[in-house]
Motif scaffolding. Structure first.
Motif, PDB file in Angstrom:
ATOM      1  N   UNK A   4       0.827  -1.194   0.000  1.00 51.02           N
ATOM      2  CA  UNK A   4       0.000   0.000   0.000  1.00 51.02           C
ATOM      3  C   UNK A   4       0.868   1.252   0.000  1.00 51.02           C
ATOM      4  N   UNK A   5       0.387   2.271  -0.671  1.00 49.62           N
ATOM      5  CA  UNK A   5       1.084   3.552  -0.705  1.00 49.62           C
ATOM      6  C   UNK A   5       0.450   4.546   0.265  1.00 49.62           C
ATOM      7  N   UNK A   6      -0.371   4.095   1.160  1.00 52.95           N
ATOM      8  CA  UNK A   6      -1.179   4.978   1.989  1.00 52.95           C
ATOM      9  C   UNK A   6      -0.363   5.875   2.912  1.00 52.95           C
ATOM     10  N   UNK A   7       0.737   5.429   3.434  1.00 54.96           N
ATOM     11  CA  UNK A   7       1.498   6.235   4.393  1.00 54.96           C
ATOM     12  C   UNK A   7       1.994   7.537   3.800  1.00 54.96           C
ATOM     13  N   UNK A   8       2.324   7.548   2.543  1.00 57.10           N
ATOM     14  CA  UNK A   8       2.815   8.774   1.916  1.00 57.10           C
ATOM     15  C   UNK A   8       1.748   9.850   1.916  1.00 57.10           C
ATOM     16  N   UNK A   9       0.555   9.502   1.559  1.00 55.50           N
ATOM     17  CA  UNK A   9      -0.521  10.486   1.529  1.00 55.50           C
ATOM     18  C   UNK A   9      -0.867  10.959   2.930  1.00 55.50           C
ATOM     19  N   UNK A  10      -0.819  10.093   3.889  1.00 54.30           N
ATOM     20  CA  UNK A  10      -1.120  10.460   5.271  1.00 54.30           C
ATOM     21  C   UNK A  10      -0.096  11.460   5.789  1.00 54.30           C
ATOM     22  N   UNK A  11       1.168  11.244   5.469  1.00 53.69           N
ATOM     23  CA  UNK A  11       2.209  12.167   5.925  1.00 53.69           C
ATOM     24  C   UNK A  11       1.960  13.567   5.373  1.00 53.69           C
ATOM     25  N   UNK A  12       1.600  13.654   4.112  1.00 57.33           N
ATOM     26  CA  UNK A  12       1.347  14.961   3.520  1.00 57.33           C
ATOM     27  C   UNK A  12       0.085  15.583   4.099  1.00 57.33           C
ATOM     28  N   UNK A  13      -0.952  14.797   4.250  1.00 58.40           N
ATOM     29  CA  UNK A  13      -2.207  15.319   4.769  1.00 58.40           C
ATOM     30  C   UNK A  13      -2.037  15.837   6.197  1.00 58.40           C
ATOM     31  N   UNK A  14      -1.200  15.175   6.969  1.00 58.29           N
ATOM     32  CA  UNK A  14      -0.969  15.603   8.348  1.00 58.29           C
ATOM     33  C   UNK A  14      -0.324  16.976   8.399  1.00 58.29           C
ATOM     34  N   UNK A  15       0.527  17.264   7.432  1.00 56.71           N
ATOM     35  CA  UNK A  15       1.161  18.576   7.367  1.00 56.71           C
ATOM     36  C   UNK A  15       0.146  19.619   6.915  1.00 56.71           C
ATOM     37  N   UNK A  16      -0.671  19.254   5.932  1.00 58.59           N
ATOM     38  CA  UNK A  16      -1.623  20.204   5.362  1.00 58.59           C
ATOM     39  C   UNK A  16      -2.731  20.554   6.344  1.00 58.59           C
ATOM     40  N   UNK A  17      -3.350  19.538   6.923  1.00 62.09           N
ATOM     41  CA  UNK A  17      -4.439  19.764   7.868  1.00 62.09           C
ATOM     42  C   UNK A  17      -4.652  18.489   8.666  1.00 62.09           C
ATOM     43  N   UNK A  18      -4.446  18.526   9.978  1.00 61.65           N
ATOM     44  CA  UNK A  18      -4.568  17.313  10.793  1.00 61.65           C
ATOM     45  C   UNK A  18      -5.888  16.570  10.614  1.00 61.65           C
ATOM     46  N   UNK A  19      -6.996  17.274  10.404  1.00 63.48           N
ATOM     47  CA  UNK A  19      -8.284  16.600  10.240  1.00 63.48           C
ATOM     48  C   UNK A  19      -8.322  15.790   8.947  1.00 63.48           C
ATOM     49  N   UNK A  20      -7.599  16.228   7.930  1.00 64.35           N
ATOM     50  CA  UNK A  20      -7.579  15.537   6.644  1.00 64.35           C
ATOM     51  C   UNK A  20      -6.791  14.232   6.732  1.00 64.35           C
ATOM     52  N   UNK A  21      -5.854  14.151   7.651  1.00 67.01           N
ATOM     53  CA  UNK A  21      -4.994  12.969   7.762  1.00 67.01           C
ATOM     54  C   UNK A  21      -5.808  11.702   7.985  1.00 67.01           C
ATOM     55  N   UNK A  22      -6.943  11.824   8.645  1.00 63.72           N
ATOM     56  CA  UNK A  22      -7.765  10.653   8.902  1.00 63.72           C
ATOM     57  C   UNK A  22      -8.396  10.102   7.635  1.00 63.72           C
ATOM     58  N   UNK A  23      -8.612  10.947   6.620  1.00 63.88           N
ATOM     59  CA  UNK A  23      -9.237  10.492   5.385  1.00 63.88           C
ATOM     60  C   UNK A  23      -8.290  10.643   4.196  1.00 63.88           C
ATOM     61  N   UNK A  24      -7.009  10.503   4.429  1.00 62.26           N
ATOM     62  CA  UNK A  24      -6.025  10.657   3.370  1.00 62.26           C
ATOM     63  C   UNK A  24      -6.220   9.583   2.308  1.00 62.26           C
ATOM     64  N   UNK A  25      -5.952   9.925   1.055  1.00 68.12           N
ATOM     65  CA  UNK A  25      -6.116   8.944  -0.020  1.00 68.12           C
ATOM     66  C   UNK A  25      -5.097   7.814   0.097  1.00 68.12           C
ATOM     67  N   UNK A  26      -5.488   6.662  -0.395  1.00 62.47           N
ATOM     68  CA  UNK A  26      -4.589   5.518  -0.400  1.00 62.47           C
ATOM     69  C   UNK A  26      -4.585   4.898  -1.783  1.00 62.47           C
ATOM     70  N   UNK A  27      -3.567   4.117  -2.049  1.00 56.43           N
ATOM     71  CA  UNK A  27      -3.480   3.385  -3.305  1.00 56.43           C
ATOM     72  C   UNK A  27      -2.819   2.049  -3.020  1.00 56.43           C
ATOM     73  N   UNK A  28      -3.247   1.041  -3.729  1.00 58.29           N
ATOM     74  CA  UNK A  28      -2.648  -0.277  -3.611  1.00 58.29           C
ATOM     75  C   UNK A  28      -2.150  -0.700  -4.978  1.00 58.29           C
ATOM     76  N   UNK A  29      -0.933  -1.180  -5.011  1.00 63.37           N
ATOM     77  CA  UNK A  29      -0.339  -1.651  -6.258  1.00 63.37           C
ATOM     78  C   UNK A  29      -0.210  -3.165  -6.160  1.00 63.37           C
TER      79      UNK A  29
END
Length: 109
Positions: A4-29
């Motif tokens: 899963x690539x989910x951790x990358x999006x979560x890291x960015x979302x946490x910087x942008x807005x903590x509330x968004x981190x909970x619903x950060x986009x994910x991708x599975x390859x």
């Protein structure tokens, strides 16, 4: 095998807005159909990762801030995905070595 690539999006979302981190986009390859011991299939994995990252990080925004966020998301996601791909490739090499050793033991016995 999949990762899963989910951790990358979560890291960015946490910087942008903590509330968004909970619903950060994910991708599975998916890698189950690939033989990561071959250069050709490692290239296919690269293509799949890059495609998933582009889709995952796409915001649709056209302003400078949106583009910068997309670029940061892609950079973080790619770094994360490369680490995971390296792990998957190492696992494939290890599994191949185990299969070869098991086959050699079975035929010598």
């Amino acid at each position: 095998m999949r990762f899963s690539l989910s951790l990358a999006a979560i890291a960015l979302a946490a910087v942008a807005a903590p509330a968004v981190a909970q619903s950060a986009p994910t991708a599975t390859v998916e890698t189950g159909d690939l033989d990561l011991n071959t250069a050709e299939d490692r290239e296919r994995l690269d293509t799949r990762m890059n495609s998933a990252i582009r889709k995952m990080c796409r915001s649709g925004g056209r302003d400078t801030v949106a583009r910068r966020m997309e670029n940061q998301c892609r950079e973080i996601a790619l770094a994360n995905a490369e680490r995971q791909a390296d792990f998957a490739i190492a696992a494939a090499k290890r599994d191949k070595a185990i299969r070869i050793a098991a086959t050699a033991n079975a035929t010598s016995g």
